[in-house]
Scaffold this motif. Structure first.
Motif, mmCIF file in Angstrom:
data_model
loop_
_atom_site.group_PDB
_atom_site.id
_atom_site.type_symbol
_atom_site.label_atom_id
_atom_site.label_comp_id
_atom_site.label_asym_id
_atom_site.label_seq_id
_atom_site.Cartn_x
_atom_site.Cartn_y
_atom_site.Cartn_z
ATOM 1 N N SER A 113 0.828 -1.210 0.000
ATOM 2 C CA SER A 113 0.000 0.000 0.000
ATOM 3 C C SER A 113 0.858 1.253 0.000
ATOM 4 O O SER A 113 1.888 1.309 0.655
ATOM 5 N N ASP A 140 0.540 5.790 0.078
ATOM 6 C CA ASP A 140 -0.305 6.777 0.736
ATOM 7 C C ASP A 140 -1.294 7.434 -0.217
ATOM 8 O O ASP A 140 -2.173 8.180 0.210
ATOM 9 N N ASP A 141 -1.131 7.157 -1.523
ATOM 10 C CA ASP A 141 -2.030 7.804 -2.489
ATOM 11 C C ASP A 141 -3.429 7.219 -2.383
ATOM 12 O O ASP A 141 -3.615 6.015 -2.507
ATOM 13 N N ILE A 142 -4.391 8.104 -2.203
ATOM 14 C CA ILE A 142 -5.776 7.640 -2.158
ATOM 15 C C ILE A 142 -6.282 7.460 -3.580
ATOM 16 O O ILE A 142 -6.178 8.354 -4.412
ATOM 17 N N THR A 187 -11.819 4.501 2.283
ATOM 18 C CA THR A 187 -10.812 4.953 1.321
ATOM 19 C C THR A 187 -9.954 3.759 0.948
ATOM 20 O O THR A 187 -9.691 2.883 1.776
ATOM 21 N N HIS A 201 -6.278 2.865 -0.909
ATOM 22 C CA HIS A 201 -5.023 3.419 -1.401
ATOM 23 C C HIS A 201 -4.484 2.583 -2.539
ATOM 24 O O HIS A 201 -4.834 1.407 -2.671
ATOM 25 N N GLU A 244 -3.216 -1.326 -2.313
ATOM 26 C CA GLU A 244 -3.743 -1.859 -1.055
ATOM 27 C C GLU A 244 -4.849 -2.885 -1.317
ATOM 28 O O GLU A 244 -5.630 -2.748 -2.252
#
Lengths: 497, 355
Positions: free
Chosen positions: A248, A250-252, A276, A278, A281
């Motif tokens: 994963s 951190d970009d959503i 959310t 990511h 993920e």
């Protein structure tokens, strides 16, 4: 003493050999598992014993005497009963009526007396069931009890159960196992068809393993481990795919905000869902079946309209768009019910193109060459055991799922939605599907995996959200999750947000 | 002891031997012959002689052979029309009414186009008939996709409504002023379909019918819309899941189906009768359902089935003249043929085993 002996049973369907010289012995009073992957020939063998099929060659002995079973009627006369996966009950009739149906040869039915008889039988066998209830008011577990009662009422001494736990919730499974153990003490013999190793090791005395239609021997359950059984079943030791590295970022990628929707009856089924996902993920969504999982998947595919909220994929709000536009935006959707995801009477190559017809046609004329080429490539890439021209309905469940995965994943979608992706698949196919999902996350896709199988959730997810009555009642990182903690959330006993 | 004797059983098979398919029409014919022989005997005729007239006499002369194709023309068109709808899972039983809608348009336009050259008049009539058929098919189609009203019921009822409209027209405003008969005035000679074989009734309508078969085949097997139609017809949930607009596909298929049935009406008015009459169609729309089913919803199958029905139709008239049996024997034969052939199509998936 063997109550049933099947010797050198061979069953051919055209060119296909479903059972190849299979030997099977059932002792009096034992629970005997028939273990094997889908398509290994378990159900075929038992259908022969129950008279639904006739063997091409081989003998059946009951209590040491050779007999011919031409129909279920012959099987019942010989004390054999079978409970199939799809129950043969008449929902608008009462339990008592269902139990005596086809067994009572009187012209006039005395309702009171049959209810009394059936009630007495239920009590005698310890099956908690009211003979006066209408079957359509019963839960799946209760209906299964009616089926068992039906067999026992016909004096079955051998009970065949075809994947009896597939439709049950955990509590019902416990009740079923208690019942079976008790009945076996009274000399009933049970054949338990399954591909679930934990159940087999939990309840059976002996196991016969079938693979590719051949018998791989019978062992005492106490003498083997689950891994050994799995190896016998699939021919390799590998069992269970695990997520090893968390990829994963951190970009959503996908944001679901305050999402609500109605079910087919017009009642609230999704309540204010916020999630959310990511890039890279795998988000597992756990929950007991029927808590809004299917509806969640449908809204995320654009098939079910939302009543409020937003679905933002890579910055674009998809609310109000149609399913084709969801796909175009990068939402990859694996259907929950395989049979509703493919058109059985169309070929593999047509089904593979179905979602992208605009791409495969010029001015409305199909580019058949490109469609076939696509199918040949995907069959190779996803190891689908089929030819492009084969009708989808002739494929096994695992291969059907591979076709659906190929159709979605070959497009490298940004987000993959996989509701119950391994339901009904055997160990080999399950591993395959989980590997593919993990591969997608490594590529940087976000994966939403909705599953009722806690082992699956725990071994594949990075984060786990629990859904209960249409609400997300908790979200936790996978390394903090335990079956107990998830179980509490799933039961609605606690909320963690 | 449950020892039972070995019995003959039907066992399901996925791979019927290669000779089964071509054998089906022959076996169906033999089966039909056996079943209908009793009735033929009851009408004091010889079954063999009767079947000779049904199947071979029409092929005996040039005129009667061409007459088979004349009879087949409306059947091909209604068969194609029904196939469009059925392949999409929309059970349009309303081809009969849609045919008359097309016929009304053709009769009206045919009179209005007096003095207009054929090159314009004929395409205008065909287009007009297509639109009229579509319009008549629109209401049940909308009811189906908007309110999920069963199309079998609505399309069937629309047929009755149309029968009364035709009757009202012919006994009211359109009654022929010259003869006083309940028939519309004759259409303009330039609007009449030209003969494609001189000294016969075979006309341009047959060309349209053949074109319809080819267009159906191309759409079904070569276009993305055809694949969408089949996907919707064979698996609605999967089609919907794949992003195909199910309702739009059904609506288009239903309208095209109605339009093609309308053209069948045009072909009868402009090619054969030159008037609108109440008995324009002896149930061509309903026979279209039989033909589409017998042809297994395959374009060429539909063509063959229609020509076979044309043969029996032509034969039924000869046989009734020659042997004095009722002309209805032809219809009975067709219906029996359908039942036998459907049974055969089902049974080809089984083999007989002794066990």
């Amino acid at each position: 003493m063997n109550i049933v002996e099947m010797k050198n049973i061979t069953k051919q369907f055209g060119d296909l050999t479903a059972n190849d010289n299979v030997d099977f012995e059932l002792r009096k009073g034992e629970i005997h598992a028939l273990l094997g992957e889908n398509g290994a020939g378990k159900t075929t063998l038992m259908r022969i014993l129950y008279g639904l099929y006739q063997q091409t060659s081989g003998d059946i002995l009951i209590n040491g005497k050779k007999i011919v079973i031409n129909s279920p009627k012959d099987a019942i006369a010989n004390g054999i009963g079978m409970v199939t996966q799809h129950f043969a009950l008449v929902p608008p009739m009462t339990v008592a009526e269902n139990v005596i149906l086809g067994y009572n040869d009187r012209f006039v039915i005395d309702r009171a007396s049959i209810e009394k008889k059936v009630g007495e039988a239920a009590e005698q066998f310890g099956l908690d069931i009211n003979p006066k209830s209408l079957v359509r008011h019963l839960s799946v577990g209760q209906r299964q009890r009616v089926e068992i009662l039906k067999a026992l009422f016909r004096n079955a001494r051998v009970l065949i159960l075809d994947e009896p736990t597939a439709v049950l919730i955990p509590q019902e499974v416990d009740v079923l196992f208690e019942t079976l153990t008790r009945l076996c003490k009274e000399d009933l013999s049970v054949i338990f068809i399954s591909h679930k190793l934990d159940e087999v090791t939990k309840i059976t005395n002996r196991v016969t393993v079938l693979r590719d239609g051949k018998s791989f021997g019978t062992v005492n359950t106490a003498d083997v481990t689950q891994n050994q059984l799995a190896a016998m079943m699939v021919g390799r030791e590998a069992f269970g795919v695990k997520r090893e590295v968390n990829t994963s970022s951190d970009d959503i990628l996908l944001e679901i905000k305050n999402l609500s929707a109605l079910d087919n009856q017009g009642l609230d089924c999704l309540k204010n869902i916020n999630l959310t996902i990511h890039a890279g993920e795998i988000l597992g969504i756990a929950g007991v079946g029927g808590n809004g999982q299917s509806e969640l998947a449908e809204t995320l595919c654009g098939v079910r309209p939302v009543s409020s909220g937003e679905i933002i994929l890579d910055g674009v709000n998809l609310i109000g768009k149609n399913p084709a536009e969801f796909t175009k935006a990068g939402m990859g959707r694996v259907p929950e019910d395989r049979h509703e995801g493919v058109v059985g009477d169309l070929s593999v190559y047509e089904n593979l193109a179905l979602e992208y017809l605009d791409e495969y046609s010029n001015n409305g004329i199909l580019d058949r060459k490109a469609i076939r080429k696509n199918a040949e490539d995907l069959i190779k890439q996803f190891q689908i055991k089929a030819k492009p021209n084969d009708m989808i309905r002739t494929l096994s469940g695992g291969n059907m799922q591979k076709v659906l995965l190929a159709r979605v994943l070959s497009r490298e979608p940004k987000v993959v939605i996989a509701p119950q992706p391994t339901r009904g698949l055997d160990v080999g196919a399950t591993d395959y599907v989980r590997e593919q999902l993990i591969k997608q996350s490594k590529r940087g896709a976000g994966v939403i995996m909705i599953s009722e199988d806690l082992d699956e959730i725990l071994s594949v997810s990075d984060r786990i959200a629990v859904i209960y009555e249409g609400e997300i009642v908790g979200i936790l990182p996978a390394h903090e999750a335990t079956p107990e903690r998830l179980g509490l959330l799933m039961s609605g006993a606690v909320k963690e947000n | 002891m449950a020892m039972t004797k070995k019995k003959l059983r039907l066992v399901k098979t996925d791979t019927p031997p290669f000779w089964v398919k071509p054998a089906i029409p022959v076996l169906a014919l033999i089966g039909t012959f056996i079943i209908t022989s009793g009735l033929i005997l009851l009408s004091n005729a010889n079954p063999f002689e009767t079947y000779y007239y049904f199947l071979f006499a029409p092929l005996g002369s040039r005129v009667s052979t061409l007459e088979i194709l004349v009879k087949a023309t409306p059947l091909i068109l209604t068969g194609v029309a029904v196939t469009f709808a059925f392949a999409t899972g929309y059970y349009n039983i309303g081809a009969e009414g849609q045919l008359y809608a097309g016929a009304i348009a053709a009769a009206g336009l045919g009179v209005a186009l007096h003095g207009v050259p054929a090159i314009i008049a004929i395409p205008v009539m065909i287009l007009g008939g297509f639109i009229a058929g579509m319009a008549w098919a629109l209401i049940p189609a909308l009811l189906k996709i908007k309110l999920a009203v069963d199309e079998v019921v609505t399309t069937l009822l629309m047929n009755s409504i149309m029968a009364y409209i035709v009757s009202a027209l012919l006994n009211g405003p359109w009654r022929d002023p010259a003869s006083g008969w309940p028939q519309s005035p004759e259409i303009s000679p330039t609007a009449m379909f030209f003969k494609i074989v001189p000294r016969s009734r075979l006309n341009f309508g047959f060309v349209i019918a053949i074109a319809a078969i080819l267009i159906l085949w191309i759409i079904m097997t070569r276009t993305s819309f055809g694949l969408k139609m089949r996907a919707v017809g064979l698996g609605k949930p999967a089609a919907k899941f794949a992003g195909i607009s199910v309702n739009k596909t059904i609506l288009i298929a239903a309208l095209v189906s109605g339009g093609v049935a309308g053209v069948a009406g045009v072909a009868e008015v402009a090619g054969i009768q030159f008037h609108l009459i109440g008995e324009l169609s002896p149930g061509y729309g309903y026979t279209g359902v039989i033909i589409a089913t017998l042809g297994s919803l395959n374009a060429f199958g539909v063509g063959l089935a229609a020509i076979f029905f044309g043969l029996v139709d032509a034969g039924a008239q000869t046989v009734s003249r020659a042997l004095g049996v009722p002309v209805y024997l032809g219809e009975i034969t067709q219906a029996t043929m359908l039942l036998v052939a459907l049974g055969m199509l089902l049974l080809q998936r089984y083999k007989i085993r002794r066990m």
